[in-house]
Scaffold this motif. Sequence first.
Motif, PDB file in Angstrom:
ATOM      1  N   ASN A 154       6.095  10.149 -36.521  1.00 51.67           N
ATOM      2  CA  ASN A 154       4.695   9.787 -36.343  1.00 51.67           C
ATOM      3  C   ASN A 154       4.484   8.298 -36.175  1.00 51.67           C
ATOM      4  O   ASN A 154       5.099   7.509 -36.856  1.00 51.67           O
ATOM      5  N   PHE A 155       3.605   7.972 -35.296  1.00 51.13           N
ATOM      6  CA  PHE A 155       3.327   6.574 -35.056  1.00 51.13           C
ATOM      7  C   PHE A 155       1.935   6.184 -35.471  1.00 51.13           C
ATOM      8  O   PHE A 155       0.954   6.729 -34.954  1.00 51.13           O
ATOM      9  N   SER A 201       2.989  11.945 -32.119  1.00 54.11           N
ATOM     10  CA  SER A 201       4.387  12.262 -32.347  1.00 54.11           C
ATOM     11  C   SER A 201       5.158  12.221 -31.046  1.00 54.11           C
ATOM     12  O   SER A 201       4.734  12.782 -30.048  1.00 54.11           O
ATOM     13  N   PHE A 202       6.304  11.559 -31.035  1.00 50.06           N
ATOM     14  CA  PHE A 202       7.045  11.562 -29.788  1.00 50.06           C
ATOM     15  C   PHE A 202       8.163  12.587 -29.788  1.00 50.06           C
ATOM     16  O   PHE A 202       8.912  12.707 -28.859  1.00 50.06           O
ATOM     17  N   GLY A 218       6.459   8.678 -25.858  1.00 49.60           N
ATOM     18  CA  GLY A 218       5.396   9.531 -26.366  1.00 49.60           C
ATOM     19  C   GLY A 218       4.444   8.816 -27.310  1.00 49.60           C
ATOM     20  O   GLY A 218       3.639   9.455 -27.992  1.00 49.60           O
ATOM     21  N   VAL A 219       4.515   7.505 -27.385  1.00 47.80           N
ATOM     22  CA  VAL A 219       3.591   6.771 -28.252  1.00 47.80           C
ATOM     23  C   VAL A 219       2.278   6.571 -27.491  1.00 47.80           C
ATOM     24  O   VAL A 219       2.235   5.869 -26.489  1.00 47.80           O
ATOM     25  N   VAL A 263      -2.382   0.232 -29.613  1.00 42.05           N
ATOM     26  CA  VAL A 263      -3.053  -0.720 -30.506  1.00 42.05           C
ATOM     27  C   VAL A 263      -2.744  -0.400 -31.970  1.00 42.05           C
ATOM     28  O   VAL A 263      -2.541  -1.273 -32.795  1.00 42.05           O
ATOM     29  N   GLY A 264      -2.661   0.886 -32.288  1.00 46.74           N
ATOM     30  CA  GLY A 264      -2.406   1.290 -33.668  1.00 46.74           C
ATOM     31  C   GLY A 264      -0.927   1.318 -34.019  1.00 46.74           C
ATOM     32  O   GLY A 264      -0.559   1.617 -35.141  1.00 46.74           O
ATOM     33  N   PHE A 265      -0.081   0.999 -33.065  1.00 43.52           N
ATOM     34  CA  PHE A 265       1.362   1.050 -33.293  1.00 43.52           C
ATOM     35  C   PHE A 265       1.754   0.063 -34.396  1.00 43.52           C
ATOM     36  O   PHE A 265       1.208  -1.039 -34.483  1.00 43.52           O
ATOM     37  N   ASP A 266       2.716   0.482 -35.217  1.00 41.92           N
ATOM     38  CA  ASP A 266       3.081  -0.275 -36.414  1.00 41.92           C
ATOM     39  C   ASP A 266       4.005  -1.461 -36.093  1.00 41.92           C
ATOM     40  O   ASP A 266       5.151  -1.510 -36.512  1.00 41.92           O
TER      41      ASP A 266
END
Length: 720
Positions: free
Chosen positions: A197-198, A219-220, A456-457, A461-464
């Motif tokens: 999960n991203f 989810s990728f 698959g991300v 912007v919300g990526f960690d």
Amino acid sequence: MPSMAKRSHDPCSIGKFSNGKQNRQTEFSARRQKIAQQRKSIPIASVEKRLIEEVQKNDILIIVGETGSGKTTQIPQFLFGAGFCRDGKVIGITQPRRVAAITVAKRVAEECGVELGQKVGYSVRFDDTTSSSTRIKYMTDGLLLREALLDPYLSKYSVIIVDEAHERTVHTDVLLALLKNVQSARSRSVADDQGVNFGKKNVNAGMSLEKEYGGQSNSFLKKDNREKYAPLKLIIMSASLDARTFSEYFGNAKSVHIQGRQFPVDIFYTCHPEEDYLDASLITIFQIHLKEDPGDILVFLTGQEEIESVEKLINDRLSQFPEGSQKLQVVPIFAALPSEQQLRVFAPAPFGFRKVILATNIAETSVTIPGVKYVIDPGFVKARSYDSGKDMESLIIVPTSKSQALQRSGRAGREGPGKCFRLYPESEFEKLEDSTKPEIKRCNLSNVILQLKALGVDDIVGFDFIEKPSRTTIIKSLEQLFSLGALTDDCQLSDPVGHQMARLPLDPIYSKAIILASQYNCLEDMLITVAMLSVESIFYAPREKQVEARTAIKCFSSPEGDHITLINVYRASNDFLERRSIEMGKAKIEKAFKKWCKDNFISSRSLRHARDIHRQIRVHAEQMGLNLASCGDDMLQYRRCLAASFFLNAAVKQPEGTYRALASGLVVQIHPSSVLFRQKPECIIFNELVQTNSKYVRNVSSIDYLWLTELVPQYYVVKN
Ligand code: CDP
Ligand code: MG
């Protein structure tokens, strides 16, 4: 002065002439013994047991250690010895630089006494030496990201070491986030069956890209994946002392420090700022050579062009020295140096000689070269810089940070007390930034976003990210991908273009050019173009021979611009090599090729590198089933394809002879190295923006501006 035969005391050269085979064997076992001795004496050897225990106890470990302490070469071998490669699993070590991945892998293979590509191997873009028996695999950070596209769980690895994390390249930053997720997914896959999960969802970026942040799954990995994976160990290694950022990012992960060995280094500054740091470097090299005790000199320059020019200046000056007093051996090291030449920097200079290593910032922390006692630091580095407002990325030469300056001077004190000559006044040092800004804050992100999308991300912007890139940069990069046709209206990868672009290991703008060229029946020509544009500089014009160089370039130059000129050079080199291969053997061809390049003021290293890249991207194009046609002499179609591909970098002439870039509004000039420098056509496309005192564009071709509205109406009708 008595004349002495060169290398008369070199034991190797004596050996070659006496009892050959036996001597080689003795040499070989002497070298093995020496390597074993070196391995035992480096600082890290005494903490092997403790390190293994820490890795066994902690799933994530941060290891900080002085450059040269043995992190990169030794830790993977320790882990191998401790059984981390059981069941055919692989230890992966990522490096930000290809040179480091290649030279370290070669060194470790030698230390293990194995052939490169067997137990130890490396894999970098356009060059893979690994095999199914490879257990210790060195690679670039970018390459591991690509592997994740094919194997999202990175299932063959038991341990992944992210080395040189302090460099904070954009690939390292993205990799850290990716690995964090892969690790937790692999642990969870044993317990339950969740995907990876991203980050957060539903972050609204506004603008027309709102759907980008919609409520789709992050989810990728496919949810129905029932496979179980062994847990993954992560090790983050860094030379700088700030382990805190990494530790916090990984939930207060354990960090360990490895004690290095550092001798005192005297720092010298110039009294006044130097106008020409290349000239100042040259003077300092000879001052050291003539006045100081034995010991090798390491000079930090910004790139291949500077290194080749200083190399030539030193050799020219040496040739004026009396015979027997020229004992200076110059060895360059930079990314595009052919890999068989890269190891030369590690070999000791012949007896009685002093070695001068001309390096880019590769030698700051990535590779440690033995024997260095003197460091010359002009204080500059070539860095990416991005203006998100204008959506313009360029490579610029900027002052180093304080921490880079400290790393550089540290290189002089590895084996004994040393000296570092900073070619700027002490007052300037105080003005330097403390540390270098992470690359993610100063580059265009379209390449990374394309890859994340392919993984698959959805929510960029919300990526960690360990450090978030600015929203404007993300939005500009998404817009660019959208303009190139890689994304659909709802910010998914388009089919087939987006997916095809993500498959090619190139900048999105070049990937697009290749896909379009397939439709324009000029793919062979575009493959050459992209390969030639991927190397630093094909033409080489020494300062004192500018006129001769310009005349030589004229044989290749096209009135239509630099792109066709580069194709002409490539085709001429093909003709030359084809003709010669009928007449001569391999070694002779290489020599003749070098001479041909020299006579034509072409960098043989760059051209070889470009030929290599060409071969590899051609394989990708073939595998993708693209149409491998050439336009032959009909260059109109090719130029239309250039316009359709590089429309984001189109510019029109202004009344005073400068150009206005249509997408960004920037005012630029054609670089003096371009064949169009004097001709100044009405409308151009370009591939590179260089900033010195003004903004210059390089690799320029003339186009008809009406082609823009005809070929890319979705962009030019709307915008202009
Ligand atoms: O990664 P770290 O900076 O801690 O050190 P390393 O790269 O593992 O280097 C350990 C030692 O191996 C240094 O003393 C290097 O000079 C030596 N080395 C070498 O002699 N030849 C190479 N090709 C690579 C490393
Ligand atoms: Mg290292």
